[in-house]
Motif scaffolding. Structure first.
Motif, short mmCIF file in Angstrom:
data_model
loop_
_atom_site.label_atom_id
_atom_site.label_comp_id
_atom_site.label_asym_id
_atom_site.label_seq_id
_atom_site.Cartn_x
_atom_site.Cartn_y
_atom_site.Cartn_z
N PRO A 265 -16.31 93.61 6.01
CA PRO A 265 -16.11 92.63 5.29
C PRO A 265 -15.55 91.40 5.69
CG PRO A 265 -14.45 94.16 5.06
CD PRO A 265 -15.60 94.74 6.04
N MET B 206 -21.60 96.72 6.62
CA MET B 206 -21.17 95.49 7.13
C MET B 206 -19.89 95.36 6.84
SD MET B 206 -22.78 91.60 6.13
CE MET B 206 -24.23 91.97 6.72
N LYS C 194 -16.08 90.02 8.90
CA LYS C 194 -16.99 89.35 9.51
C LYS C 194 -18.04 88.49 8.24
CE LYS C 194 -17.81 92.20 13.55
NZ LYS C 194 -18.45 93.01 14.27
N TRP C 195 -18.13 89.18 7.24
CA TRP C 195 -18.74 88.35 6.10
C TRP C 195 -18.18 87.33 5.67
CZ3 TRP C 195 -18.10 87.36 0.87
CH2 TRP C 195 -19.28 87.12 0.24
N LYS D 152 -18.16 84.08 7.56
CA LYS D 152 -19.58 83.37 7.26
C LYS D 152 -19.79 82.70 6.09
CE LYS D 152 -21.91 85.71 10.97
NZ LYS D 152 -23.17 86.43 11.27
N ASN D 153 -19.09 83.36 4.96
CA ASN D 153 -19.52 83.07 3.61
C ASN D 153 -18.24 82.59 2.75
OD1 ASN D 153 -22.25 84.17 3.39
ND2 ASN D 153 -21.04 85.81 4.28
N GLN E 31 -24.49 96.13 2.70
CA GLN E 31 -24.40 94.55 2.83
C GLN E 31 -23.67 94.27 1.76
OE1 GLN E 31 -27.93 91.79 2.81
NE2 GLN E 31 -28.72 93.77 3.93
N PRO E 32 -22.59 93.09 1.64
CA PRO E 32 -22.16 92.56 0.33
C PRO E 32 -23.41 92.23 -0.20
CG PRO E 32 -20.73 92.06 2.00
CD PRO E 32 -22.04 92.91 2.88
N TYR F 132 -20.86 96.07 -2.46
CA TYR F 132 -21.85 96.33 -1.43
C TYR F 132 -23.19 96.85 -2.13
CZ TYR F 132 -18.89 95.87 2.44
OH TYR F 132 -17.87 95.42 3.56
#
Length: 241
Positions: free
Chosen positions: A134, A132, A136-137, A140-141, A221-222, A213
């Motif tokens: 990072p 994933m 993009k993560w 969202k987070n 994914q994280p 991850y």
């Protein structure tokens, strides 16, 4: 998730052309690992290595979208480790895409292996597993705000406050910017991404977001994320649920 890629197996039954080292015209060896049994070839073009070939025992994978700077100090890295806990070694390729002033960006590619029976031969073939992005993560987070004397970062309910008075930054951003410095490493059988955080157009890192991850639902994914000072000292975090 298995990503589709161009693969050439040295098996006449598949009617694929056999590519040997001499046939990769214009390409040079940019990295090799005897332990992993992997050799990387690339073509130097417009100041970057492009059009990669990943040679393994049994064939080659063509990776036309990969890029790496040509500076030998930042050559592609080939590593192996068990990153998903299945007892098998994954293949990890680290590329350095940018090293301009204030920028250092790496890209990671993780391959698992599967055995394919072709005629009388069992060929161990690598296939790339999604990692994933990072950035993009983070979108969202992670949220953040930057004030004159401090920055506030919130990661999935955990808040971090950073005192900016010692930095005396000018031309402050409205939020902490991640993405100009991205590096990867393997620690204790986990893939880790480190992303520098900036609060000013003057540059400089006030700290970094460290993402660990895990392998879940067929991709990496994280699992955890923390914000750390430059010297890896955890900033005092106020837990908000």
């Amino acid at each position: 998730m298995k990503r589709l890629f161009s693969i050439v197996l040295v098996i006449s039954l598949l009617n694929f052309p056999i590519k040997t080292e001499a046939q990769i015209q214009g390409h040079t060896i940019v990295a090799r690992s005897d332990k992993a049994g992997i050799t990387l070839y690339a073509e130097e073009r417009e100041g970057l290595y492009r059009d990669f070939y990943l040679k393994f025992n049994g064939g080659m994978i063509v990776e036309q979208d990969w890029k790496n700077v040509t500076n030998p100090a930042f050559a592609p890295q080939i590593q192996t480790d068990d990153l998903n806990g299945d007892g098998q070694q994954e293949l990890v390729i680290l590329l350095t895409k940018g090293t301009e002033t204030g920028v250092f960006v790496q890209e990671v590619h993780v391959f698992q292996y599967e055995r394919r029976q072709i005629g009388d031969s069992a060929v161990k073939v690598p296939f790339e597993t999604e990692v994933m992005d990072p950035i993009k993560w983070i979108r969202k987070n992670v949220t953040s705000t930057v004030h004159r004397n401090q920055a506030e970062i919130k990661i999935n309910g955990t808040s971090y406050t950073v005192d900016l008075r010692a930095l005396a930054p000018k031309h402050l951003f409205k939020k902490v910017i991640f993405g100009n410095r991205i590096t990867y490493e393997i620690r204790n059988h986990h893939l880790i991404a480190r992303l520098g955080g900036e609060v000013s157009s003057a540059g400089g890192q006030m700290g970094e977001l460290v993402i660990t991850y895990t392998y879940k639902h067929d991709h990496f994914q994280p699992q955890t994320a923390t914000f750390c000072l430059k010297k890896d000292e955890l900033i005092n975090a106020a837990m908000n649920g």
